[in-house]
Design a protein around this motif. Sequence first.
Motif, PDB file in Angstrom:
ATOM      1  N   GLU A  31       0.842  -1.192   0.000  1.00 11.30           N
ATOM      2  CA  GLU A  31       0.000   0.000   0.000  1.00 11.30           C
ATOM      3  C   GLU A  31       0.878   1.244   0.000  1.00 11.30           C
ATOM      4  N   PHE A  32       0.800   2.038  -1.041  1.00 11.77           N
ATOM      5  CA  PHE A  32       1.545   3.290  -1.130  1.00 11.77           C
ATOM      6  C   PHE A  32       0.573   4.458  -1.076  1.00 11.77           C
ATOM      7  N   SER A  33       0.933   5.501  -0.310  1.00 10.87           N
ATOM      8  CA  SER A  33       0.183   6.757  -0.354  1.00 10.87           C
ATOM      9  C   SER A  33       1.085   7.794  -0.971  1.00 10.87           C
ATOM     10  N   ASN A  49       1.797  11.569  -2.640  1.00  7.46           N
ATOM     11  CA  ASN A  49       1.314  12.949  -2.737  1.00  7.46           C
ATOM     12  C   ASN A  49       1.234  13.333  -4.216  1.00  7.46           C
ATOM     13  N   LEU A  65      10.715   4.796  -1.958  1.00  8.71           N
ATOM     14  CA  LEU A  65      10.525   6.055  -1.246  1.00  8.71           C
ATOM     15  C   LEU A  65      11.724   6.386  -0.374  1.00  8.71           C
ATOM     16  N   LYS A  78      14.841   5.707  -0.586  1.00  9.07           N
ATOM     17  CA  LYS A  78      16.082   6.155  -1.226  1.00  9.07           C
ATOM     18  C   LYS A  78      16.021   7.617  -1.653  1.00  9.07           C
ATOM     19  N   GLU A  79      14.806   8.201  -1.670  1.00 12.50           N
ATOM     20  CA  GLU A  79      14.696   9.620  -1.969  1.00 12.50           C
ATOM     21  C   GLU A  79      15.167  10.454  -0.776  1.00 12.50           C
ATOM     22  N   SER A 115       8.765   9.408   2.673  1.00 11.19           N
ATOM     23  CA  SER A 115       9.499  10.549   2.145  1.00 11.19           C
ATOM     24  C   SER A 115       8.580  11.733   2.350  1.00 11.19           C
ATOM     25  N   LEU A 116       9.096  12.778   3.000  1.00 10.54           N
ATOM     26  CA  LEU A 116       8.245  13.935   3.298  1.00 10.54           C
ATOM     27  C   LEU A 116       7.588  14.458   2.036  1.00 10.54           C
ATOM     28  N   GLU A 117       8.361  14.461   0.955  1.00 12.02           N
ATOM     29  CA  GLU A 117       7.850  15.053  -0.262  1.00 12.02           C
ATOM     30  C   GLU A 117       6.874  14.128  -0.996  1.00 12.02           C
ATOM     31  N   LEU A 118       7.240  12.817  -1.043  1.00 17.46           N
ATOM     32  CA  LEU A 118       6.524  11.927  -1.959  1.00 17.46           C
ATOM     33  C   LEU A 118       5.378  11.141  -1.331  1.00 17.46           C
ATOM     34  N   GLY A 119       5.563  10.705  -0.074  1.00 14.62           N
ATOM     35  CA  GLY A 119       4.484   9.940   0.539  1.00 14.62           C
ATOM     36  C   GLY A 119       4.991   8.808   1.419  1.00 14.62           C
ATOM     37  N   ARG A 120       4.154   7.770   1.582  1.00 12.17           N
ATOM     38  CA  ARG A 120       4.463   6.676   2.486  1.00 12.17           C
ATOM     39  C   ARG A 120       4.247   5.341   1.811  1.00 12.17           C
ATOM     40  N   ALA A 121       4.961   4.314   2.324  1.00  8.59           N
ATOM     41  CA  ALA A 121       4.775   2.957   1.813  1.00  8.59           C
ATOM     42  C   ALA A 121       4.598   1.992   2.980  1.00  8.59           C
TER      43      ALA A 121
END
Lengths: 393, 393
Positions: free
Chosen positions: A126-128, A130, B297, B299-300, B321-327
């Motif tokens: 599951e990925f969230s 932005n 995520l 590695k970002e 990753s603060l910018e991209l999201g969560r896994a």
Amino acid sequence: MQEMQDTNPNAALAMECKVQKEKLADAVNRVMKAISSKTTIPILTGVKITAGLDGITLTGSNSDISIKSFIPLEEDGNENAMIGKSGQIVLPSRLFSELVRKLPDEEVHIEVDSRMIAKITSGTTEFSLNGLDPEEYPNLPIINENDVFRIRKDLLKDLIKQTVYAVSITETRPVLTGVKWIIQGETLSCVATDSHRLAQRSVTVEKAEDSGVHTLVIPGASLNELSKILDDDDEQMVDIVMTTNQILFKSQNVQFYSRLLDGNYPDTSRLIPSDSKTTIDLGTKALYHAIERASLLAKEERNNVVKLRAEGNQVEISSQSLELGRAYETLVTENFEGEPLRISFSAKFMMDALSRLDAQSVRIHFVGPMRPIIIRPIGDEHILMLILPIRTF
Amino acid sequence: MQEMQDTNPNAALAMECKVQKEKLADAVNRVMKAISSKTTIPILTGVKITAGLDGITLTGSNSDISIKSFIPLEEDGNENAMIGKSGQIVLPSRLFSELVRKLPDEEVHIEVDSRMIAKITSGTTEFSLNGLDPEEYPNLPIINENDVFRIRKDLLKDLIKQTVYAVSITETRPVLTGVKWIIQGETLSCVATDSHRLAQRSVTVEKAEDSGVHTLVIPGASLNELSKILDDDDEQMVDIVMTTNQILFKSQNVQFYSRLLDGNYPDTSRLIPSDSKTTIDLGTKALYHAIERASLLAKEERNNVVKLRAEGNQVEISSQSLELGRAYETLVTENFEGEPLRISFSAKFMMDALSRLDAQSVRIHFVGPMRPIIIRPIGDEHILMLILPIRTF
């Protein structure tokens, strides 16, 4: 067990769909060809995903080219996708494309909430992510489909392969970084030159109505990318739509847009000599490999020059490097007409030309040691490669 | 037609041989692995070719490793080579290896005159290469074959693969750039560590006589090159000869020499915890792929850290990753013993370890969030991978 619920269950759904992983991966892969990580427009680092009533469209773009790849809900009786709610989102393209390829399950579920957070689930993953605001994504050019012609996909790929290698890679004369296309009646003529060599080919295309002569210059880089995304279903037709500043290539489920280059493309017809003092026929591969070997020494020197001597029915290719030694290659011609000859040229330019010809044999015309060399595949008068010699004698 | 005769017909022959192109290309390819274009010793940019009574030997070398590849006159009833005159020459290695691969005929003729010019002919190709003086080529170390043991080639390759990845790549402590080998009786134990992770494996080898304990440290780079030149005839044995500053690997027709590293290798046995507070068994591939996805995520961010939570029979891998999201990745354990656990570690280190294990499942031991993590393949107690966690909670 999960610590946080990333997608707010109360946030309204902005988009929802299910899609087959392989179909999604193929489509992402295609549009990635238009996406540059170096763009100065942040939204263009993303891939735009649009879930519509008839399927899912992915879009990628940079300032020069844009690619749309469509996944229909159904295809050949197989279900590719299901739309829960129509909508759109822009997701970080590199991460999204890597993720899709690595997902554990055959099916991917994408759910976007009103805060533009995309929940991507597949099996136990599951990925969230932005997302970015799809409203900020630039509109693709609106193409008026007045001037359209059709060409078989394999012929289009050959045409690109046999011309684009000769475009200029320096920006001294920007128009020379493109390939000039001229459509006249049902004939498409393509020519590319970097002013040291030239490649041209003409083919017959399908065109509903004769709308006069169209001349356009397509960036070489666009044609290279187009060639990569045209799949191997070679008998399919590609529809090509021309406007004054854009060209659109449409094949099944894929649309490829490119901007055109401005500027006056030079008249290249006067460069091509009409006479010939020496004409030789040689096996394409044998000549290619002889030059390739001679080039092993020649490329150690400044400009990768090989010499050619033709006399009787023999051709000798030679090269030398002061430090390393000398190379001689002897070839027997299939046909020889005219005067004995000595000439020097760039091994790379000759190899570039020969490697794009599928014909078993080539006919080479020489006018003199400082005049252009013309290479034609035997059996197709519509292809011509030209290279300028180099003065060494 | 040829303008110059490069090899003087009156110059005495220094060497002459004929050899099958494929055999020569294979042998050159192998010794090229030892040749560096960046060497400060000019003669070592060359490949040494020695035509002897029983065949042709090629040699390549740099300051760390040397490789000899032998082409016997006959092999399996096929004629590989013919010697016209025994002798030797050193030829520019990169050019020679490219040329051999591209020669037009199945057979290559090499003729060296007393001025050290090598005439290489094959079909319609003739190269005259300026050779270097073979007398200047350094002698390979003379190895006294007192301490020898044997190991199957596939086992040697596994052994290298499962340890060498953990060596240090910085030169802060040079001895850690090597893998420590300890031979005691018929047991070979190998260990590598960069002080953040460790890999070790022991195997049984064939040894004629027990000569006590030998400890040596082999440069990781040497083992990587050795692994590349060991062909796929996996059941063959490799003889390994140890001296105080060199090691020699002998397989059929190939000899590989490496220098050894000086310095005291640290005692690593105390790093490995003997107790375990949490033990989980997981499918190797499922765990690898879950971490690989979470790492997209992670590695970002700065240090590619993923979190693991274990509780009940579930393991959750997460990253953000603060910018991209969560896994989030959820795995069900095959076995779970001990206390619930939260720990963070480098995704890369865990993937490096897991990707070198062929076992279907792994057993992972945890002592606490700041104590080493031990990974073992289920079914082989002789392999152990260790990684240190990273403090994030």
